[in-house]
Design a protein around this motif. Structure first.
Motif, PDB file in Angstrom:
ATOM      1  N   ALA A 261       1.002  -1.255  -0.259  1.00 10.66           N
ATOM      2  CA  ALA A 261       0.067   0.033  -0.400  1.00 10.66           C
ATOM      3  C   ALA A 261       0.876   1.323   0.067  1.00 10.66           C
TER       4      ALA A 261
ATOM      5  N   GLY B 240      -0.320  -0.902   8.070  1.00 11.55           N
ATOM      6  CA  GLY B 240      -0.397  -2.409   7.938  1.00 11.55           C
ATOM      7  C   GLY B 240      -0.943  -3.115   9.248  1.00 11.55           C
TER       8      GLY B 240
ATOM      9  N   GLY C 186      -4.410  -0.069   2.490  1.00 13.27           N
ATOM     10  CA  GLY C 186      -4.185  -1.405   3.045  1.00 13.27           C
ATOM     11  C   GLY C 186      -4.544  -1.833   4.018  1.00 13.27           C
ATOM     12  N   ASP C 187      -3.700  -2.789   4.736  1.00 14.38           N
ATOM     13  CA  ASP C 187      -4.364  -3.786   5.952  1.00 14.38           C
ATOM     14  C   ASP C 187      -4.928  -2.767   6.960  1.00 14.38           C
TER      15      ASP C 187
ATOM     16  N   ARG D 235      -7.496  -8.077   2.795  1.00  8.19           N
ATOM     17  CA  ARG D 235      -6.054  -8.099   3.287  1.00  8.19           C
ATOM     18  C   ARG D 235      -5.073  -8.835   2.477  1.00  8.19           C
TER      19      ARG D 235
ATOM     20  N   ALA E 173      -4.312  -3.967  -1.161  1.00 13.97           N
ATOM     21  CA  ALA E 173      -3.305  -3.114  -0.541  1.00 13.97           C
ATOM     22  C   ALA E 173      -2.894  -2.227  -1.598  1.00 13.97           C
TER      23      ALA E 173
END
Ligand code: NDP
Length: 324
Positions: A14, A111, A276-277, A284, A289
């Protein structure tokens, strides 16, 4: 204090995709890579579901490519961990100890990290037989018996990887059915040295006094019967927690601690975007991401040029508390 148009915190798919897009938009982004530089793909071996690589690509190789690609267009990537952020006004302040950067926009791509059990002993024996990463530590258990805790895709992936090294892999799951995808379940169940212990929790890990793992104390959740399983190593694969501690009280979060985003990558603070996460507890995946990193960079660019739709400032999502 050096002011940036775009600061990106995090350097997984990401963060680096956001950096690539922001750099190509001539925004000269600064990426602060964090202690888990490169994100979770640095802890994996072969990635077979990243589009464009029909034979797969090693996780660390993919991250090296993404990093070089972002740098080629002018992204500046620095090592270090952000110690605090002040999002109360723009420019935002991002501090790394005594060094501070101001940012007109911020992209949060911090993340998620592996979850531990609540035993205490698991963390104390981390690196001495307890691990959350089979691809990092599996080699140490070549020819030895190990256990994997969990029933999701992470646990199955760990078990399959370990089955090629360990003599036996015992998967311990707290319920009687797996959460993992069918393909991963089937693969794990087809390995002759992987076995499953159902409806079972780990209540203790021995032997803290010796500073190594010798056995797990197990409790059957249906009968209450306890037993011991002799193993040399245990891999915890019970999911992840988002890295959002820095933003508590400043950005709106779901009850599980993941950042709330709306209308693309927007967070509850105007000019702060998330990708992202850290904001995705559903998909996920590396590719999702990366996609959201692209969205965040485009949103930041539009915000800076004054063309981002203003709905966010009118209806920000409510702040909620997040778990510690
Ligand atoms: P999940 O949340 O899917 O699974 C976590 C597992 O751990 C569950 O079986 C859960 O039990 C168990 N668990 C959670 N907390 C505890 C605890 N305290 N004690 C004992 N057991 C516990 O997480 P994953 O990391 O496995 O997967 C997350 C996402 O990432 C998923 O969408 C998955 O598909 C994806 N993923 C995909 C991969 C791939 O495609 N190759 C590889 C890895 C992940 P219960 O079932 O009872 O809740």
């Amino acid at each position: 204090m050096s002011e940036r148009q775009v600061v990106i915190i995090g350097s997984g798919p990401a963060g680096l995709t956001a950096a690539l897009y922001a750099a190509r938009a001539n925004l000269k982004p600064l990426v602060i890579e964090g202690i888990e530089a490169g994100g979770q793909l640095m802890l994996t071996t072969m990635v077979e579901n990243w589009p464009g690589y029909r034979d797969g690509i090693m996780g660390p190789d993919l991250m090296a490519e993404l990093r070089a690609q972002a740098e080629r267009f002018g992204a500046e990537i620095i090592q270090g961990d952000v110690s605090s952020v002040d999002l109360s006004q723009r420019p935002f302040v991002v501090s790394m100890g005594k060094t501070a950067y101001t940012a007109q926009t911020l992209i949060v791509a911090t993340g998620a990290s592996a979850k531990w059990l609540d035993l205490g002993v698991d963390k104390k024996l981390s690196g001495r037989g307890v691990s959350t990463c089979a691809t990092c530590d599996g080699f140490f258990f070549k020819g030895r018996p190990v256990a994997v805790i969990g029933g999701g895709d992470t646990a199955m992936e760990e078990a399959i990887y370990l089955s090629k090294l360990a003599t036996s892999v015992t998967v311990i799951h707290r319920r009687d059915s797996l959460r993992a995808s069918k393909v991963m379940q089937d693969k794990a169940m087809s390995m002759s040295n992987i076995s499953f212990v159902w409806n079972t929790e780990v209540t203790d890990i021995k032997d803290l006094a010796k500073g190594e793992v010798t056995a797990l104390v197990l409790k059957n959740t249906q009968t209450g019967v306890t037993s011991e399983l002799a193993v040399d190593g245990v891999f915890i694969g019970i999911g992840h927690v988002p890295n959002t501690a820095l933003f508590k009280g400043q950005l709106a979060m779901h009850d599980n601690g993941y950042l709330k985003t709306h209308e693309g990558s927007r967070t509850s603070v105007h000019g702060v975007f998330a990708a992202g996460d850290v904001q995705d507890h559903v998909y996920r995946q590396a590719v999702t991401a990366a996609g959201s990193g692209c969205m965040a960079a485009i949103d930041a660019e539009r915000f800076l040029s004054g063309t981002l739709h203003e709905a966010q400032s009118i209806h920000p999502p409510p702040m909620t508390s997040s778990p510690s």
